[in-house]
Design a protein around this motif. Sequence first.
Motif, PDB file in Angstrom:
ATOM      1  N   VAL A 163     -10.451  -2.287   0.325  1.00 58.31           N
ATOM      2  CA  VAL A 163      -9.285  -1.563  -0.167  1.00 58.31           C
ATOM      3  C   VAL A 163      -9.318  -1.487  -1.684  1.00 58.31           C
ATOM      4  O   VAL A 163      -9.621  -2.475  -2.369  1.00 58.31           O
ATOM      5  N   ASP A 164      -9.012  -0.323  -2.221  1.00 58.76           N
ATOM      6  CA  ASP A 164      -8.799  -0.152  -3.659  1.00 58.76           C
ATOM      7  C   ASP A 164      -7.336  -0.507  -3.918  1.00 58.76           C
ATOM      8  O   ASP A 164      -6.439   0.321  -3.717  1.00 58.76           O
ATOM      9  N   TRP A 165      -7.098  -1.724  -4.351  1.00 60.04           N
ATOM     10  CA  TRP A 165      -5.722  -2.204  -4.458  1.00 60.04           C
ATOM     11  C   TRP A 165      -4.955  -1.482  -5.565  1.00 60.04           C
ATOM     12  O   TRP A 165      -3.762  -1.183  -5.408  1.00 60.04           O
ATOM     13  N   ASP A 166      -5.600  -1.170  -6.659  1.00 62.77           N
ATOM     14  CA  ASP A 166      -4.894  -0.498  -7.757  1.00 62.77           C
ATOM     15  C   ASP A 166      -4.391   0.877  -7.312  1.00 62.77           C
ATOM     16  O   ASP A 166      -3.238   1.238  -7.562  1.00 62.77           O
ATOM     17  N   ALA A 167      -5.256   1.662  -6.683  1.00 62.21           N
ATOM     18  CA  ALA A 167      -4.852   2.994  -6.234  1.00 62.21           C
ATOM     19  C   ALA A 167      -3.816   2.918  -5.115  1.00 62.21           C
ATOM     20  O   ALA A 167      -2.899   3.742  -5.039  1.00 62.21           O
ATOM     21  N   THR A 168      -3.959   1.922  -4.247  1.00 64.13           N
ATOM     22  CA  THR A 168      -2.998   1.747  -3.151  1.00 64.13           C
ATOM     23  C   THR A 168      -1.612   1.418  -3.691  1.00 64.13           C
ATOM     24  O   THR A 168      -0.604   1.976  -3.237  1.00 64.13           O
ATOM     25  N   LEU A 169      -1.532   0.524  -4.667  1.00 63.56           N
ATOM     26  CA  LEU A 169      -0.244   0.179  -5.263  1.00 63.56           C
ATOM     27  C   LEU A 169       0.330   1.350  -6.060  1.00 63.56           C
ATOM     28  O   LEU A 169       1.544   1.594  -6.040  1.00 63.56           O
ATOM     29  N   ALA A 170      -0.523   2.091  -6.745  1.00 60.38           N
ATOM     30  CA  ALA A 170      -0.046   3.255  -7.509  1.00 60.38           C
ATOM     31  C   ALA A 170       0.600   4.278  -6.589  1.00 60.38           C
ATOM     32  O   ALA A 170       1.605   4.910  -6.957  1.00 60.38           O
ATOM     33  N   PHE A 171       0.055   4.431  -5.397  1.00 61.50           N
ATOM     34  CA  PHE A 171       0.649   5.401  -4.473  1.00 61.50           C
ATOM     35  C   PHE A 171       2.027   4.944  -4.008  1.00 61.50           C
ATOM     36  O   PHE A 171       2.934   5.763  -3.829  1.00 61.50           O
ATOM     37  N   ARG A 172       2.209   3.643  -3.820  1.00 66.43           N
ATOM     38  CA  ARG A 172       3.552   3.147  -3.476  1.00 66.43           C
ATOM     39  C   ARG A 172       4.545   3.415  -4.610  1.00 66.43           C
ATOM     40  O   ARG A 172       5.694   3.776  -4.354  1.00 66.43           O
ATOM     41  N   ARG A 173       4.108   3.270  -5.848  1.00 64.18           N
ATOM     42  CA  ARG A 173       4.995   3.574  -6.975  1.00 64.18           C
ATOM     43  C   ARG A 173       5.380   5.049  -6.980  1.00 64.18           C
ATOM     44  O   ARG A 173       6.518   5.403  -7.307  1.00 64.18           O
ATOM     45  N   HIS A 174       4.446   5.904  -6.609  1.00 67.66           N
ATOM     46  CA  HIS A 174       4.737   7.342  -6.465  1.00 67.66           C
ATOM     47  C   HIS A 174       5.843   7.568  -5.438  1.00 67.66           C
ATOM     48  O   HIS A 174       6.792   8.327  -5.686  1.00 67.66           O
ATOM     49  N   LEU A 175       5.752   6.916  -4.296  1.00 71.69           N
ATOM     50  CA  LEU A 175       6.765   7.088  -3.247  1.00 71.69           C
ATOM     51  C   LEU A 175       8.114   6.524  -3.687  1.00 71.69           C
ATOM     52  O   LEU A 175       9.161   7.159  -3.466  1.00 71.69           O
ATOM     53  N   TRP A 176       8.120   5.343  -4.295  1.00 72.95           N
ATOM     54  CA  TRP A 176       9.380   4.775  -4.779  1.00 72.95           C
ATOM     55  C   TRP A 176      10.009   5.685  -5.830  1.00 72.95           C
ATOM     56  O   TRP A 176      11.230   5.852  -5.863  1.00 72.95           O
ATOM     57  N   GLY A 177       9.185   6.285  -6.673  1.00 72.96           N
ATOM     58  CA  GLY A 177       9.700   7.169  -7.704  1.00 72.96           C
ATOM     59  C   GLY A 177      10.358   8.412  -7.155  1.00 72.96           C
ATOM     60  O   GLY A 177      11.158   9.059  -7.851  1.00 72.96           O
ATOM     61  N   LEU A 178      10.044   8.761  -5.931  1.00 73.57           N
ATOM     62  CA  LEU A 178      10.658   9.906  -5.270  1.00 73.57           C
ATOM     63  C   LEU A 178      11.847   9.514  -4.395  1.00 73.57           C
ATOM     64  O   LEU A 178      12.393  10.343  -3.675  1.00 73.57           O
ATOM     65  N   GLY A 179      12.245   8.248  -4.474  1.00 75.13           N
ATOM     66  CA  GLY A 179      13.426   7.801  -3.755  1.00 75.13           C
ATOM     67  C   GLY A 179      13.181   7.314  -2.347  1.00 75.13           C
ATOM     68  O   GLY A 179      14.138   7.033  -1.612  1.00 75.13           O
ATOM     69  N   PHE A 180      11.924   7.182  -1.943  1.00 70.91           N
ATOM     70  CA  PHE A 180      11.614   6.705  -0.592  1.00 70.91           C
ATOM     71  C   PHE A 180      11.533   5.184  -0.553  1.00 70.91           C
ATOM     72  O   PHE A 180      11.115   4.532  -1.519  1.00 70.91           O
ATOM     73  N   LYS A 181      11.911   4.624   0.572  1.00 70.68           N
ATOM     74  CA  LYS A 181      11.517   3.274   0.918  1.00 70.68           C
ATOM     75  C   LYS A 181      10.105   3.358   1.500  1.00 70.68           C
ATOM     76  O   LYS A 181       9.679   4.424   1.941  1.00 70.68           O
ATOM     77  N   VAL A 182       9.383   2.267   1.502  1.00 73.50           N
ATOM     78  CA  VAL A 182       8.031   2.243   2.053  1.00 73.50           C
ATOM     79  C   VAL A 182       8.019   1.432   3.338  1.00 73.50           C
ATOM     80  O   VAL A 182       8.569   0.323   3.389  1.00 73.50           O
ATOM     81  N   ALA A 183       7.429   1.996   4.368  1.00 68.05           N
ATOM     82  CA  ALA A 183       7.132   1.255   5.596  1.00 68.05           C
ATOM     83  C   ALA A 183       5.688   0.791   5.467  1.00 68.05           C
ATOM     84  O   ALA A 183       4.759   1.601   5.545  1.00 68.05           O
ATOM     85  N   GLU A 184       5.530  -0.505   5.227  1.00 67.28           N
ATOM     86  CA  GLU A 184       4.228  -1.047   4.838  1.00 67.28           C
ATOM     87  C   GLU A 184       3.461  -1.617   6.020  1.00 67.28           C
ATOM     88  O   GLU A 184       4.038  -2.185   6.945  1.00 67.28           O
TER      89      GLU A 184
END
Length: 387
Positions: free
Chosen positions: A58-79
């Motif tokens: 897993v590319d952890w940096d890119a994976t975490l960056a994508f979660r920040r993208h979703l949070w920035g759009l007002g979504f909760k994340v189902a992890e």
Amino acid sequence: MAQITLPQAAGGTERYTLAPPSRFAPTHAPSPIRTVYAAAHVVADPRALNEPWRVPAVDWDATLAFRRHLWGLGFKVAEAMDTSQRGMGLDWSNAAELIARVLAEAKTVEGADLACGAGTDQLDPNAIGTLDDVIRAYEEQIAHVETHGGKIILMASRALCRVAKGPDDYLAVYSRLIRQCRGKVILHWLGEMFDPALAGYWGSREFQPAMAAVLTLIRDNAAKIDGIKISLLDAGKEIEMRRKLPDGIVMYSGDDFNYAELIAGDEHGFSHGLLGIFDPIAPAAAAAFARLEAGDKQGFHAILDPTVALSRRLFEAPTQYYKSGVVLLAWLNGFQDHFRMIGGAESARGILHYADLFRLADRAGLFTDPERAARRMGHLCALNGIA
């Protein structure tokens, strides 16, 4: 206007002209009228995929960056759900690390929220003997999530489906687990179209008796249940069950074919959302929810309905391979630098499928940089012999 040569289903190619860049804002406030979870994908690390079919990387940096993208759009994340390739390449050890990393990351992002999948996928399917084996596996994963401060989504279990003799076994296992959880849980009913190993879940292959078992579980444990996500790709079944839920229990739509109408609702109520399709369409969905909040249902559908056409193609049978389309769109939109997946899952669909996803995503206004999307799709076409 960007252009690209794409293959056609009837044979030959066409010269396709892309639409202008996406008009949807890259950040958005959370919806005050719908609770929406995006089930997020993981980004593979191709430089470490020495054995991509067997050893996840897993590319952890890119994976975490994508979660920040979703949070920035007002979504909760189902992890760590099936969108993250859980059970299809992402093993429990990597899922456990994903959960720990994302829960830690959430603490650094204002307003970030998530819930995490707890299941039984650490079990050897050939060594499952009893319900107690299943319970212990669930308990191990629940403990891991809660140790790191997370909320629980009780994932459907292939192991439980294999050893349960009927509805009473499901009720006994789930009731015991729910009582042990610190907070309220989200239940997870994943249909066999998403995972054939889950056929007959809740003790029946028929919808009515299966629903009756789940409703009994919910009524008996209502104080500890937030809601239930059902992914059966049948709007009528979701609406029927939604209307039978006790007060205070939320229906989270997992219907990637009919989510627009289900979330819009009717005179009797509406569904919230916990969907894999929110991963690639998050900016459009956030804008649509804003229109719904403003009372503009027509505007809501004008934005979201074109994404439904995309989603139906992306989640077509065999549905469990939808993750490849999710990752394709993340690559085309610049959220990762490659189109490689854990387990080599990018090979699960063909170039005609990917070409259709490209067209439909463009028509839904999802490409932030059409030139980049066309250039990357052109590389993929070239690798498939399309000049």
